[in-house]
Design a protein around this motif. Structure first.
Motif, short mmCIF file in Angstrom:
data_model
loop_
_atom_site.label_atom_id
_atom_site.label_comp_id
_atom_site.label_asym_id
_atom_site.label_seq_id
_atom_site.Cartn_x
_atom_site.Cartn_y
_atom_site.Cartn_z
N VAL A 69 43.22 -3.31 -14.62
CA VAL A 69 43.69 -2.47 -15.72
C VAL A 69 43.91 -3.30 -16.98
N ILE A 70 44.45 -4.50 -16.81
CA ILE A 70 44.66 -5.38 -17.97
C ILE A 70 43.34 -5.70 -18.63
N TRP A 71 42.30 -5.96 -17.82
CA TRP A 71 40.98 -6.25 -18.40
C TRP A 71 40.47 -5.09 -19.25
N TRP A 72 40.54 -3.87 -18.72
CA TRP A 72 40.03 -2.72 -19.48
C TRP A 72 40.89 -2.44 -20.70
N PHE A 73 42.18 -2.70 -20.61
CA PHE A 73 43.05 -2.56 -21.77
C PHE A 73 42.64 -3.53 -22.87
N LEU A 74 42.38 -4.79 -22.48
CA LEU A 74 42.02 -5.81 -23.46
C LEU A 74 40.65 -5.56 -24.06
N ILE A 75 39.67 -5.19 -23.22
CA ILE A 75 38.31 -5.02 -23.74
C ILE A 75 38.23 -3.81 -24.67
N THR A 76 38.94 -2.72 -24.34
CA THR A 76 38.92 -1.56 -25.23
C THR A 76 39.69 -1.85 -26.52
N ARG A 125 39.24 4.82 -28.02
CA ARG A 125 39.77 3.86 -27.05
C ARG A 125 40.35 4.54 -25.81
N THR A 126 41.00 5.69 -25.97
CA THR A 126 41.63 6.35 -24.83
C THR A 126 40.61 6.77 -23.78
N ALA A 127 39.53 7.40 -24.24
CA ALA A 127 38.48 7.84 -23.31
C ALA A 127 37.87 6.63 -22.59
N ALA A 128 37.67 5.54 -23.31
CA ALA A 128 37.10 4.34 -22.71
C ALA A 128 38.05 3.72 -21.70
N ARG A 138 19.91 -3.01 -20.67
CA ARG A 138 18.78 -2.28 -20.11
C ARG A 138 19.20 -1.32 -18.99
N GLN A 139 20.47 -1.40 -18.57
CA GLN A 139 20.88 -0.66 -17.39
C GLN A 139 21.56 0.66 -17.68
N LEU A 140 21.76 0.99 -18.94
CA LEU A 140 22.49 2.20 -19.26
C LEU A 140 21.90 2.88 -20.48
N LYS A 141 21.66 4.17 -20.37
CA LYS A 141 21.16 4.94 -21.51
C LYS A 141 22.31 5.26 -22.45
N PRO A 142 22.04 5.39 -23.74
CA PRO A 142 23.11 5.71 -24.69
C PRO A 142 23.82 7.01 -24.33
N SER A 143 25.13 7.03 -24.55
CA SER A 143 25.91 8.22 -24.26
C SER A 143 25.85 9.20 -25.42
N THR A 144 25.66 10.49 -25.10
CA THR A 144 25.61 11.52 -26.14
C THR A 144 26.77 12.50 -26.01
N ASP A 145 27.68 12.27 -25.05
CA ASP A 145 28.82 13.16 -24.81
C ASP A 145 30.00 12.73 -25.66
N HIS A 146 30.45 13.59 -26.55
CA HIS A 146 31.54 13.25 -27.46
C HIS A 146 32.80 14.07 -27.17
N THR A 147 32.86 14.77 -26.05
CA THR A 147 34.03 15.57 -25.75
C THR A 147 35.09 14.72 -25.08
N ASN A 148 36.36 15.01 -25.38
CA ASN A 148 37.46 14.23 -24.82
C ASN A 148 37.94 14.85 -23.52
N THR A 149 37.06 14.89 -22.50
CA THR A 149 37.44 15.35 -21.17
C THR A 149 37.77 14.11 -20.34
N TYR A 150 39.05 13.77 -20.30
CA TYR A 150 39.46 12.50 -19.70
C TYR A 150 39.21 12.46 -18.20
N TRP A 151 39.33 13.62 -17.52
CA TRP A 151 39.03 13.63 -16.11
C TRP A 151 37.57 13.29 -15.86
N ASP A 208 35.73 11.46 -17.85
CA ASP A 208 35.62 10.02 -18.13
C ASP A 208 36.06 9.21 -16.91
N PHE A 209 37.18 9.61 -16.31
CA PHE A 209 37.71 8.91 -15.14
C PHE A 209 36.73 8.96 -13.98
N ILE A 210 36.20 10.16 -13.71
CA ILE A 210 35.30 10.33 -12.57
C ILE A 210 33.99 9.57 -12.77
N THR A 211 33.45 9.61 -13.98
CA THR A 211 32.20 8.88 -14.22
C THR A 211 32.42 7.38 -14.10
#
Length: 214
Positions: free
Chosen positions: A163-170, A38-41, A99-112, A114-117
């Motif tokens: 921010v509230i939306w992303w908090f709720l959805i995650t 949840r944190t990375a998301a 159809r717009q996003l390929k599955p993610s294969t990155d499992h590292t907790n690099t929060y910066w 995540d933020f930039i992407t």
């Protein structure tokens, strides 16, 4: 005080509506909730919120230069904004976000990272400006915004709503991760699209009635 409350409420609503459609960034946040936690998301959602805020600032600065024009053509702008929302709602209703996003294969907790992407995923879609202009016009977001503190409250409310939306959805996806079906995104998209279409249609009808009274 009434003007500030209006700005805060509509700003929160705009922030929620900008973030809510399940496009590529929504898919990315959900996938990271399921795959990285949840944190990375949530950090990814914060990056998207910053991008939305920048586009809102650009929209607000652009509209502030023509405040007099907006005030004298308020009903026309509301009709145009409502039409933009209706078109966007139709696109959203027919869109398949998976159809717009390929599955993610990155499992590292690099929060910066995540933020930039999250930021780049959202910022790479400048068409969101038209959606934001439609929302600003539909809710008369700049009607009371003449002082610095009005701007501050308004844009703070927008990013708070996002921010509230992303908090709720995650939070929701994390709770139901064992039962979550990606195809349910279609249903979420269509519910949001119907809500937008109803709001835009009502706004358009009200504005046309006001024009006919003039």
């Amino acid at each position: 005080m009434q003007g500030l409350l209006y700005i805060w409420f509509t700003g929160m609503l705009i922030g929620l509506l900008i973030s809510a459609p399940m496009g590529p960034i929504g898919m990315l946040v959900i996938q990271r909730t399921l795959n990285k936690g949840r944190t990375a998301a949530f950090v990814t959602g914060l990056g998207a919120s910053l991008s939305d805020l920048i586009y809102c600032l650009l929209t607000g600065l652009g509209l502030s230069f023509v405040t007099d024009f907006i005030e004298s053509n308020q009903n026309v702008l509301q009709i145009i904004g409502s039409i933009v929302l209706i078109i966007y709602a139709i696109y959203l209703f027919r869109n398949n976000p998976s159809r717009q996003l390929k599955p993610s294969t990155d499992h590292t907790n690099t929060y910066w990272k995540d933020f930039i992407t999250g930021f780049l995923f959202t910022f790479s879609n400048p068409l969101i400006l038209f959606f934001i202009i439609g929302l600003f016009a539909r809710f008369n977001f700049l009607d009371y915004v003449f002082e610095f503190y009005h701007y501050f409250v308004g844009y703070l409310a927008i990013i708070t709503g996002a921010v509230i939306w992303w908090f709720l959805i995650t939070f929701f996806v994390n709770k139901v991760r064992a039962h979550f079906n990606m195809r349910s995104l279609w249903l979420i998209n269509r519910i949001i699209a119907v809500i937008l279409m109803i709001m835009a249609t009502i706004g358009c009808i009200v504005s046309i009635k006001e024009l006919l009274r003039i």
